[in-house]
Design an enzyme around this catalytic site. Sequence first.
Site, mmCIF file in Angstrom:
data_model
loop_
_atom_site.group_PDB
_atom_site.id
_atom_site.type_symbol
_atom_site.label_atom_id
_atom_site.label_comp_id
_atom_site.label_asym_id
_atom_site.label_seq_id
_atom_site.Cartn_x
_atom_site.Cartn_y
_atom_site.Cartn_z
ATOM 1 N N GLU A 57 35.182 38.264 45.884
ATOM 2 C CA GLU A 57 36.306 39.024 45.341
ATOM 3 C C GLU A 57 36.629 38.753 43.870
ATOM 4 O OE1 GLU A 57 36.603 36.467 47.654
ATOM 5 O OE2 GLU A 57 38.395 35.275 47.270
ATOM 6 N N ASN A 58 35.676 38.331 43.042
ATOM 7 C CA ASN A 58 35.928 38.082 41.617
ATOM 8 C C ASN A 58 36.828 39.165 41.026
ATOM 9 O OD1 ASN A 58 33.629 36.182 41.837
ATOM 10 N ND2 ASN A 58 32.468 38.085 41.946
ATOM 11 N N GLU A 91 42.036 33.605 53.120
ATOM 12 C CA GLU A 91 41.021 34.188 54.001
ATOM 13 C C GLU A 91 41.604 34.685 55.328
ATOM 14 O OE1 GLU A 91 38.468 35.221 52.855
ATOM 15 O OE2 GLU A 91 38.057 33.970 51.102
ATOM 16 N N GLU A 93 32.893 30.841 43.656
ATOM 17 C CA GLU A 93 33.618 30.201 44.748
ATOM 18 C C GLU A 93 32.623 29.386 45.575
ATOM 19 O OE1 GLU A 93 35.790 32.754 47.434
ATOM 20 O OE2 GLU A 93 36.780 31.053 48.349
ATOM 21 N N GLY A 95 28.533 37.299 52.338
ATOM 22 C CA GLY A 95 28.674 38.745 52.389
ATOM 23 C C GLY A 95 29.037 39.346 51.046
ATOM 24 N N ALA A 96 30.117 38.839 50.445
ATOM 25 C CA ALA A 96 30.593 39.416 49.197
ATOM 26 C C ALA A 96 31.646 38.501 48.598
ATOM 27 C CB ALA A 96 31.200 40.793 49.446
ATOM 28 N N GLU A 146 37.268 42.520 50.366
ATOM 29 C CA GLU A 146 37.219 42.021 48.984
ATOM 30 C C GLU A 146 38.281 42.695 48.127
ATOM 31 O OE1 GLU A 146 35.568 39.426 48.907
ATOM 32 O OE2 GLU A 146 34.318 39.799 50.672
ATOM 33 N N HIS A 159 41.672 41.184 48.687
ATOM 34 C CA HIS A 159 41.829 39.874 48.043
ATOM 35 C C HIS A 159 42.515 40.000 46.682
ATOM 36 C CE1 HIS A 159 40.143 36.659 50.409
ATOM 37 N NE2 HIS A 159 38.916 37.130 50.452
HETATM 38 N N1 TRP Z 1 35.636 34.491 49.277
HETATM 39 C C1 TRP Z 1 34.544 35.234 49.831
HETATM 40 C C2 TRP Z 1 35.125 36.152 50.892
HETATM 41 O O1 TRP Z 1 35.574 35.748 51.917
HETATM 42 C C3 TRP Z 1 33.475 34.448 50.475
HETATM 43 C C4 TRP Z 1 32.793 33.357 49.750
HETATM 44 C C5 TRP Z 1 33.117 32.074 49.658
HETATM 45 C C6 TRP Z 1 31.515 33.433 49.196
HETATM 46 N N2 TRP Z 1 32.147 31.329 49.092
HETATM 47 C C7 TRP Z 1 31.138 32.143 48.802
HETATM 48 C C8 TRP Z 1 30.656 34.466 49.007
HETATM 49 C C9 TRP Z 1 29.892 31.884 48.268
HETATM 50 C C10 TRP Z 1 29.410 34.196 48.462
HETATM 51 C C11 TRP Z 1 29.039 32.915 48.120
HETATM 52 O O2 TRP Z 1 35.252 37.282 50.685
HETATM 53 ZN ZN ZN Z 2 37.515 36.589 51.933
#
Ligand code: TRP
Ligand code: ZN
Length: 855
Positions: free
Chosen positions: A260-261, A316, A125, A257-258, A294, A297
């Site tokens: 959600e794959n 989000e 992402e 931070g993290a 996560e 998500h």
């Molecule tokens: N989708 C992730 C979240 O909100 C955050 C995210 C978006 C992200 N782009 C990223 C995390 C790039 C790491 C690197 O949970």
């Molecule tokens: Zn998120």
Amino acid sequence: MNQPVRHQTPTLLSDYRPYPFTLRQTRLDVRLDPKETVVLAELDLTRRDTGDLVLDIGAGVDLRSISIDGRKLSSADYRREEEVLSISAPDGDFTLSTEVVIDPSANTAFEGLYLSNGIFCTQCEAEGFRHITPYPDRPDVMAPFEVTIRSDLPVLLSNGNPVSSADGVAVWHDPWPKPAYLFALVAGDLRAVSGDFTTKSGRHVDLNVWVRPGDEPRADYALDSLIRSMKWDEDTYGREYDLDVFNIVAVDDFNMGAMENKGLNIFNSKLVLATPETATDNDYERIEGVIAHEYFHNWTGNRITCRDWFQLCLKEGLTVFRDQQFTADMRSAAVKRIQDVRTLRARQFREDQGPLAHPVRPESYVEINNFYTATVYEKGAEVIGMLKRLVGEEGYAKALDLYFDRHDGDAATIEDWLKVFEDATGRDLTQFKRWYSDAGTPELTMAEHWDGDAGRLRLEFTQSTPPTPGQDEKPPRVIPVEIGLLSHNGDEVLPSTVLEMTEATQSFNFDNLSSRPVVSVLRGFSAPVVLKRDIDSAGLAFLLAHDTDPFARWEAGRQLARQTLRAMIGGQRPDSEYIDAFGRILADGDADPAFRALCLELPSEEEIAVAIAAEGATPDPDAIHTAREDLAAAIANAHEGDLKQVFNDMKLSGAYRPDAESAGKRSLRLAALSLLNRIDGGAGAADLYASTDNMTERAAALSMLVSAGVAESQIHSFYTEFRHIRLVMDMWFMIQTISAEPDRAVAVAQELAAHSDFDWKNPNRFRALIGGLSANHAGFHRADGAGYAFLADWLIRMDGANPQIAARMSTAFESWTRYDPTRQSHAKAALDRILETPNLSKNLGEMITRIRNAS
Ligand code: TRP
Ligand code: ZN
């Protein structure tokens, strides 16, 4: 005018067109190698419309061959330019095969496939997948994935369920169609901390938290948080997990931070690893919240994804709202609400005040990574909170059920989201939708008119929103204003009621009142607005003592503190009304310790600056710092005995536990000590530092000693004790910069930047030092511009390695125009120097251009 920075062509919401092909299935075969990873991709496609097949492809992807239905294409059959690959493709069904080579070891941007401490991992992402293989890298193109990983490394993971694993080859199948941004692959020498969960319909799910060997004892809290999240989403939203395994991997190099794959969340190790000796209460709370985020998500983001990146708040905002509800349920709802408003004000209100202001759903971007903002996330969650207040609990539950039912498997839009609320509740949300399209924080003014003869109170509200970049006119919005009326002995005359404001000016009458009540307004922070009302210190002190709404109670104290500080900046002495009210909260042994701690906390220097700027005045960072320190010292002098008493009473016995109640007691204890620290020269903090067994108290004590300028020996011993624990060393860098006395902060940062442990390419380490300085308000905004110059140097350097991190950290400049002309000229010089840098990334280029164009 726009400065000439390359690649500044914006993408527009209004340009959205569906993809002219359907992707039925994606097969990947990845042969891992640190320098030459070979990726074979097979895409089963069906033509739906005319034109070339256009794929995204990152600059570092070395294309070795392309074929269609087994026939190799010659260079006349396709074109590669910039970051796109255009292929003349047949009608009907066909399979496109590509072979590429990529170099994970050279990937310092941590986007796509990269190496972190010997672990292969991915971050896709928003647009990272194109750095792995040519692909329609957009969220509305979804497919089931089959992934084969070839490597000698012991653990090979991807999305979905495991199919087979033997002799260095692992096969994974993800049956749920997903966009490329949810793809993940991990390979390395990892150990699992495992558990399991049985869903309410009986599916057995294996849970694993994967960490590096030796870190196993630090992953229990993350696993426990995951199990509680899975249960909560079933109980609260009726959402069940949908695969046989759920994997979480902790890595040390991670841009945010993290992530959600699908079925394979990847986390910054900071948000997984915790022990009492190495993590603070705040870390534990964040781990719980982000694991939940996560996980949630999986439904809000993955099963229902976004049609395009303009709809980012669809996943989000909603997922933040859900994780806030979760934390409110796990811990204290009142405390969570106050914490969230506190960060919203310091970060999102500040964003709305400056050149980076944008709507919750933007309509244009150059680099989408620059829009993972407080506005999209936190204000996006506030907008959902308002919707919920307007339609009520039941309406919200009906709308959410309809949303999951109607849009499961879709790539949806904000229009789809609002339509389910309209269909489920019969409400017209046309005006409400302005919260998604209009930037800026509305100002809400309340005036009271009391007619004693008639026993009538009339409340008159006025709303207006200041202009933001590209938006001069702001029509009135729907604002839910939750109020209550209190009698002078604190009884409720009118329990909480939501007034719906839809006009620029609007009055509400309350009749049959025997005497003039006290108005408690914007209860629960029912809308993200700046409230203005005429109320004196005595009125605020009354609300702080008696309001039946905990948020409003806290807010009264906060406003009293802000007013006192404003007056002190203007040369006045601390308001005794505030000092006395403070003493009553301090002595109120019946109130929840965590809540008391929040009431005893002074507004941050940033929050004071935001409040001053909101009134059109110029904040003086040094004067703000001095006033805040003086107020803290005045409180400590006035209440020294009670503060010591609270500090002692809140001492916990027995082993450290991270639960909310224990954490609340520690936070009250530390709030008291931090005030005493202003008058005891650091003696109390030094004692605590030497005697405590947990990092919460240890780090807080160190930070108090640093701000008192007496931390030399503890800085040294902390380093010696923790130098081999990365996450704790991040704290060491952060505490020294964020808590440094303002006139020393830049020098400290410069010295630390030369330290052999300053591994600047690691995002956590960079954030600790550079972000620590930027968050030291008076230290960063030094009048001679040394803070700005230091940040500019490091942004330029970081941009060459990791543009996402450089762009993110550049937001420290977003408030530059609110300061005096001298500071502005130094900031301008720093910004211009960045803009003149050759080969500036699209990320940093867009940010600095927007920030610089503020004046
Ligand atoms: N989708 C992730 C979240 O909100 C955050 C995210 C978006 C992200 N782009 C990223 C995390 C790039 C790491 C690197 O949970
Ligand atoms: Zn998120």
